[in-house]
Design a protein around this motif. Structure first.
Motif, PDB file in Angstrom:
ATOM      1  N   ASN A   1       7.705  -3.818  -7.376  1.00 25.69           N
ATOM      2  CA  ASN A   1       6.659  -3.222  -8.221  1.00 25.69           C
ATOM      3  C   ASN A   1       5.270  -3.289  -7.600  1.00 25.69           C
ATOM      4  OD1 ASN A   1       8.563  -2.623 -10.202  1.00 25.69           O
ATOM      5  ND2 ASN A   1       8.348  -4.660 -11.120  1.00 25.69           N
ATOM      6  N   LYS A   2       5.209  -3.283  -6.270  1.00 28.05           N
ATOM      7  CA  LYS A   2       3.899  -3.316  -5.628  1.00 28.05           C
ATOM      8  C   LYS A   2       3.666  -1.985  -4.911  1.00 28.05           C
ATOM      9  CE  LYS A   2       3.859  -8.299  -4.844  1.00 28.05           C
ATOM     10  NZ  LYS A   2       3.859  -9.357  -3.842  1.00 28.05           N
ATOM     11  N   ILE A   3       2.546  -1.360  -5.224  1.00 26.37           N
ATOM     12  CA  ILE A   3       2.166  -0.117  -4.559  1.00 26.37           C
ATOM     13  C   ILE A   3       1.367  -0.519  -3.326  1.00 26.37           C
ATOM     14  CG2 ILE A   3       0.913   2.042  -4.787  1.00 26.37           C
ATOM     15  CD1 ILE A   3       1.239   1.684  -7.856  1.00 26.37           C
ATOM     16  N   VAL A   4       1.907  -0.299  -2.126  1.00 27.94           N
ATOM     17  CA  VAL A   4       1.246  -0.792  -0.941  1.00 27.94           C
ATOM     18  C   VAL A   4       1.495   0.149   0.232  1.00 27.94           C
ATOM     19  CG1 VAL A   4       3.211  -2.261  -0.319  1.00 27.94           C
ATOM     20  CG2 VAL A   4       0.947  -2.815   0.550  1.00 27.94           C
ATOM     21  N   ASP A   5       0.482   0.392   1.039  1.00 26.13           N
ATOM     22  CA  ASP A   5       0.594   1.173   2.263  1.00 26.13           C
ATOM     23  C   ASP A   5       1.352   0.324   3.273  1.00 26.13           C
ATOM     24  OD1 ASP A   5      -0.012   2.140   4.912  1.00 26.13           O
ATOM     25  OD2 ASP A   5      -1.496   3.445   3.968  1.00 26.13           O
ATOM     26  N   SER A   6       2.519   0.816   3.734  1.00 27.02           N
ATOM     27  CA  SER A   6       3.368   0.026   4.626  1.00 27.02           C
ATOM     28  C   SER A   6       2.685  -0.263   5.961  1.00 27.02           C
ATOM     29  CB  SER A   6       4.703   0.733   4.864  1.00 27.02           C
ATOM     30  OG  SER A   6       4.486   2.013   5.442  1.00 27.02           O
TER      31      SER A   6
ATOM     32  N   ASN B   1      -4.888  -5.619  -8.558  1.00 28.77           N
ATOM     33  CA  ASN B   1      -4.599  -5.195  -7.176  1.00 28.77           C
ATOM     34  C   ASN B   1      -3.118  -4.891  -6.980  1.00 28.77           C
ATOM     35  OD1 ASN B   1      -5.575  -4.702  -4.511  1.00 28.77           O
ATOM     36  ND2 ASN B   1      -4.704  -6.652  -3.837  1.00 28.77           N
ATOM     37  N   HIS B   2      -2.501  -4.313  -8.015  1.00 23.84           N
ATOM     38  CA  HIS B   2      -1.096  -3.883  -7.955  1.00 23.84           C
ATOM     39  C   HIS B   2      -0.146  -5.038  -7.640  1.00 23.84           C
ATOM     40  CE1 HIS B   2      -2.899   0.081  -8.012  1.00 23.84           C
ATOM     41  NE2 HIS B   2      -3.488  -0.142  -6.848  1.00 23.84           N
ATOM     42  N   GLY B   3      -0.463  -6.232  -8.115  1.00 26.61           N
ATOM     43  CA  GLY B   3       0.446  -7.361  -7.943  1.00 26.61           C
ATOM     44  C   GLY B   3       0.363  -8.050  -6.599  1.00 26.61           C
ATOM     45  N   ILE B   4      -0.681  -7.752  -5.814  1.00 24.92           N
ATOM     46  CA  ILE B   4      -0.815  -8.353  -4.485  1.00 24.92           C
ATOM     47  C   ILE B   4      -1.984  -9.341  -4.490  1.00 24.92           C
ATOM     48  CG2 ILE B   4      -1.276  -7.911  -2.030  1.00 24.92           C
ATOM     49  CD1 ILE B   4      -0.124  -5.105  -2.448  1.00 24.92           C
ATOM     50  N   TYR B   5      -1.749 -10.529  -3.934  1.00 25.43           N
ATOM     51  CA  TYR B   5      -2.831 -11.504  -3.789  1.00 25.43           C
ATOM     52  C   TYR B   5      -3.726 -11.081  -2.626  1.00 25.43           C
ATOM     53  CZ  TYR B   5      -0.317 -14.788  -6.825  1.00 25.43           C
ATOM     54  OH  TYR B   5       0.302 -15.396  -7.890  1.00 25.43           O
ATOM     55  N   LYS B   6      -5.038 -11.018  -2.874  1.00 24.59           N
ATOM     56  CA  LYS B   6      -5.966 -10.623  -1.820  1.00 24.59           C
ATOM     57  C   LYS B   6      -6.108 -11.698  -0.747  1.00 24.59           C
ATOM     58  CE  LYS B   6      -8.961  -7.396  -4.351  1.00 24.59           C
ATOM     59  NZ  LYS B   6     -10.351  -7.118  -4.800  1.00 24.59           N
TER      60      LYS B   6
END
Length: 820
Positions: free
Chosen positions: A3-8, A337-342
């Motif tokens: 469930n994380k939207i992230v640029d690979s 941040n879409h479930g991502i730790y900065k």
């Protein structure tokens, strides 16, 4: 990454900053280059990149460079952007590898290719942090190609053009190169921080960090911080004056955030080493931190600085409250941040800092729970390893433990390695006194993960390996512990005497104590031969030597007899006097450093020696033996009220038992159990009073025969003592309990006896659930078996089997006596 939207692509570049080894960017060329970069870093930033390894890697990079030169991408899209970024990364790698193969001309050629590239705005906007890494890496190696003076000048001139702010903790490779440049500029502490700041001509958080970044390994005596604290405080106050609480559409002052990034490192690594720091200086920092809170909104960075500072000045509650804010703010940021730790590395670091200084006693109802927080840290580490595809050592089958400890080494940037090491160590320390964690193998998991991290600190590696071996012994995995010590730890660390001591204790579980005895003798001789001036030893080395000597005496008593051991007591007291000579200046300094820890004080050790002697005299038996025991107890008590503890009461209780004064003995054991209801010696003493073991007339005659043979009644002492070992026994507390009719009962009637047995059952069952020493005590299980048998409890068989199992692996002394 559920469930994380992230640029690979961005995630792959971010992963490289952390030191990741596997990449799935969707671009094969970029993945190939990043894998090569990892392999170069693995050696160059690890144990060193040899010419032979550099040549192999150079050949692979040249082949890939040829492919890049022949491929053409005409479409102006992200593919072209990524291909260009991969090619520029490759230029740097070629320059680095040519440098390590001593080809200066080609090294300059490829480093300059990267230097002369003008990045498009599109590439910079998408990959700013990674491009900064490439530029900083390029600068570092260009500096190495010059003379020291030229390189120093280059760094002072060019660094701030590339990077003018402190990177986030998770940007590990950037921090790695900043550390290397700082190490170059400070010349391992020879150049003072004030000189570094003056040479940069700019005093900002980044230059302040560079002035102290590589000084973390210096001791308080070698670190010169005079005046520097005031300079840092002045910078902070200046930035603070230009800050204001943000409006709804504003953010916190970025420069104030940078100051706090720097202060986090300064407080953790240098602040406590500044001998000139006074109470007023700490008060000024306290005011600065409180004022910073007033000019920021929900700042994770300021809260972390506050947590570290309050921890340093022992304001534990304030530190915990700021930690709670860190969790709250970080989780909110993650949600946005879409479930991502900065900055996940900094978050892990916050957990490690607070848990390493707290315990269950610091719980705040509804706000902070120590046990829950340790679980959260463990879960966070598992998430971190999973997201960045780092190999995670989890609870392994028994046969795999040894292999896993030495196989994979994880080479990560220095600051990331330091944080993860502290985190795994913190989890271990939080659980090392928790019986379920020890038995389940959780502690082995924590230590295996810590050992899998590559560190250049050899002593840290040795300490981790010893704790792993010690944990195996605590889990009753004696054979695995012996294998690990012999094949791993001692193979490359022959002067780790506590490991030799642990090995001797492991071998002492065997019926034949000869091998254990030889190891102890060899270790003692080696310690005295390697350093023939004991006055120069560290405090813990002094303790270790005394404990080795005590183990030697215990083995002598077991193999040759009590009289032989008693004759060696004079050696023990002489050794103690030599090691802890009050006229030696170093001894005085070392004692001052540990004065607050009573359990490491020399007086506590002397008391332990007297009580050990009292134990031996009691085993000798007879009126003379009991008198000597009483004298030893009195000597132990005379050391000082500060050191009067439960150990003296325990031995006094056994002395009264041997005299047949059961009620006096009970009073001593009850005194101990009032303060420590899981104390094994007191529980066994109490149980011995509840279940006195009566000998038949024939057994009493046999006992008298052996007593006669161990007394020095004739000149042939060796012969008489050898006869006394006809019936070898494992050393247990139960040996101190007299095996004849107790002269007085501790119970008034049958009802009183039933209540006493019920209380004993309750205490014994609680002890095996809470105390490792009790859980591994064959005597505890034996008395439980007696109680279960008396009341026909189905647990009788299990208790008896445990008694036999732990008796077979019972060391001559507890393993804890080698862990100094």
């Amino acid at each position: 990454m559920t469930n994380k939207i992230v640029d690979s692509i961005q995630f792959s570049l971010q992963s490289r900053q952390l030191g990741a080894t596997a990449f799935k960017s969707g671009n094969a060329n970029l993945d190939h280059v990043l894998s090569l970069q990892f392999r170069v870093y693995y050696h160059a930033l690890g144990d060193g990149l040899t010419t032979s390894v550099a040549t192999v890697l150079l050949d692979q990079c040249l082949k890939l460079n040829t492919i890049f030169n022949e491929s053409v991408i005409t479409v102006e899209n992200r593919d072209f952007e990524v291909q260009e970024l991969a090619h520029l990364t490759l230029y740097n790698l070629l320059g680095i590898l040519y440098y390590h193969t001593n080809d200066v001309v080609n090294a300059k050629k490829f480093l300059n290719k990267m230097l002369n590239v003008t990045f498009s705005k599109q590439i910079v906007s998408h990959n700013e942090d990674f491009i900064t890494l490439l530029r900083l890496e390029n600068l570092y190696y260009r500096g190495l190609l010059l003379t020291r003076d030229e390189g120093t000048s280059l760094y002072y001139t060019e660094l701030l053009k590339i990077l003018n702010k402190i990177p986030q903790t998770s940007e590990g490779q950037l921090h790695q190169y900043l550390y290397l440049i700082s190490e170059f500029l400070t010349q391992n502490g020879k150049i003072k921080p004030s000189h570094i700041l003056k040479s940069f001509k700019v005093t900002n958080p980044l230059t302040c960090l560079l002035s102290i970044l590589s000084l973390d390994k210096l001791s308080e005596q070698d670190l010169d911080l005079n005046g520097i604290d005031g300079m840092f405080l002045s910078l902070g106050n200046k930035v603070l004056q230009n800050s204001k609480f943000p409006n709804a559409n504003e953010i916190n002052n970025p420069q104030l955030k940078q100051v706090h990034f720097f202060l986090q490192y300064y407080f953790k690594n240098c602040f406590h080493k500044n001998s000139s720091m006074g109470k007023e200086d700490k008060n000024k920092w306290h005011r600065f931190i409180i004022d910073s809170m007033g000019k920021t909104f929900r700042s994770t960075i300021v809260s972390k600085t506050a947590m570290i500072f309050f921890n340093l000045i022992d304001s534990r509650r304030e530190a915990i409250l700021n930690f709670v804010n860190i969790i709250k703010y970080t989780e909110k940021e993650r949600e946005l941040n879409h479930g991502i730790y900065k900055n996940i590395v900094s978050f892990i670091d916050s957990y490690a800092i607070i848990l390493s200084s707290c315990s269950k006693s610091n719980d705040i109802e509804g706000i902070f729970n120590f046990q829950k927080t340790t679980t959260q840290l463990h879960n966070l580490l598992i998430l971190f390893y999973k997201d960045y595809q780092f190999p995670l050592q989890q609870q392994q089958p028994l046969s795999n433990d040894i292999q896993m400890s030495t196989s994979t080494k994880l080479h990560l940037p220095k600051n990331v390695t330091t944080t993860l090491l502290q985190a795994w160590n913190t989890l271990y320390n939080c659980g090392k006194s928790n019986l379920p964690d020890i038995i389940s193998g959780k502690l082995s998991e924590y230590l295996l993960n810590a050992m899998s991290l590559h560190t250049t600190n050899k002593q840290e590696t040795v300490n981790l390996q010893f704790q792993f071996a010690y944990n195996l012994a605590q889990q009753n995995r004696i054979e695995q512990c012996i294998t690990f010590l012999e094949d791993e730890l001692l193979l490359s660390n022959q002067f780790c005497y506590k490991a030799w001591h642990l090995l001797a204790l492991c071998y002492s579980t065997q019926e034949d104590k000869e091998k254990s005895y030889k190891i102890v003798n060899s270790a003692l001789n080696a310690m005295l031969e390697v350093n023939d001036t004991p006055q120069e030893w560290s405090w813990k080395e002094r303790w270790q030597l005394i404990q080795l000597k005590l183990t030697q005496l215990q083995l002598v008593e077991e193999i040759f007899g009590t009289v032989e051991a008693l004759q060696m007591l004079e050696e023990l007291f002489d050794l103690y006097n030599d090691l802890f000579d009050d006229s030696n200046e170093l001894v005085i300094q070392q004692e001052a450093a540990i004065r607050k820890n009573i359990l490491l004080r020399k007086e506590f050790l002397l008391q332990m020696i007297w009580l050990f002697a009292g134990n031996l005299y009691m085993k000798l038996g007879g009126e003379d033996g009991l008198k000597e025991t009483s004298d030893a107890i009195n000597e132990a008590k005379k050391i000082g009220k500060e050191f009067n503890n439960l150990n003296a009461s325990i031995l006094t209780g056994y002395m009264y038992m041997n005299r047949g004064e059961s009620k006096k003995a009970l009073k001593e054991f009850e005194k101990v159990l009032y303060y420590d209801d899981s104390n094994v010696e007191a529980l066994i003493g109490f149980a011995g009073l509840v279940f006195p073991e009566n000998l038949t007339d024939e057994e009493q005659d046999l006992e008298k025969y052996y007593k006669f043979n161990i007394l020095p009644m004739n000149e042939d002492l060796e012969e008489s003592t050898s006869e006394s070992t006809t019936t070898p026994t494992i050393q247990t507390t139960q040996e101190l309990i007299p095996k004849h009719s107790v002269s007085e009962s501790i119970f008034v009637n049958e009802i009183d006896e039933s209540a006493g047995i019920a209380r004993l059952k309750f205490l014994l069952e609680c002890s095996i659930m809470n105390s490792l020493e009790a859980y591994h005590s064959p005597d505890i299980w034996w008395y439980l078996a007696l109680i279960y048998e008396k009341y026909q409890d189905k647990e009788y068989e299990k208790s008896l089997l445990n008694c036999i199992k732990f008796q077979e692996n019972n060391p001559i002394r507890a393993f804890k006596y080698c862990n100094y």
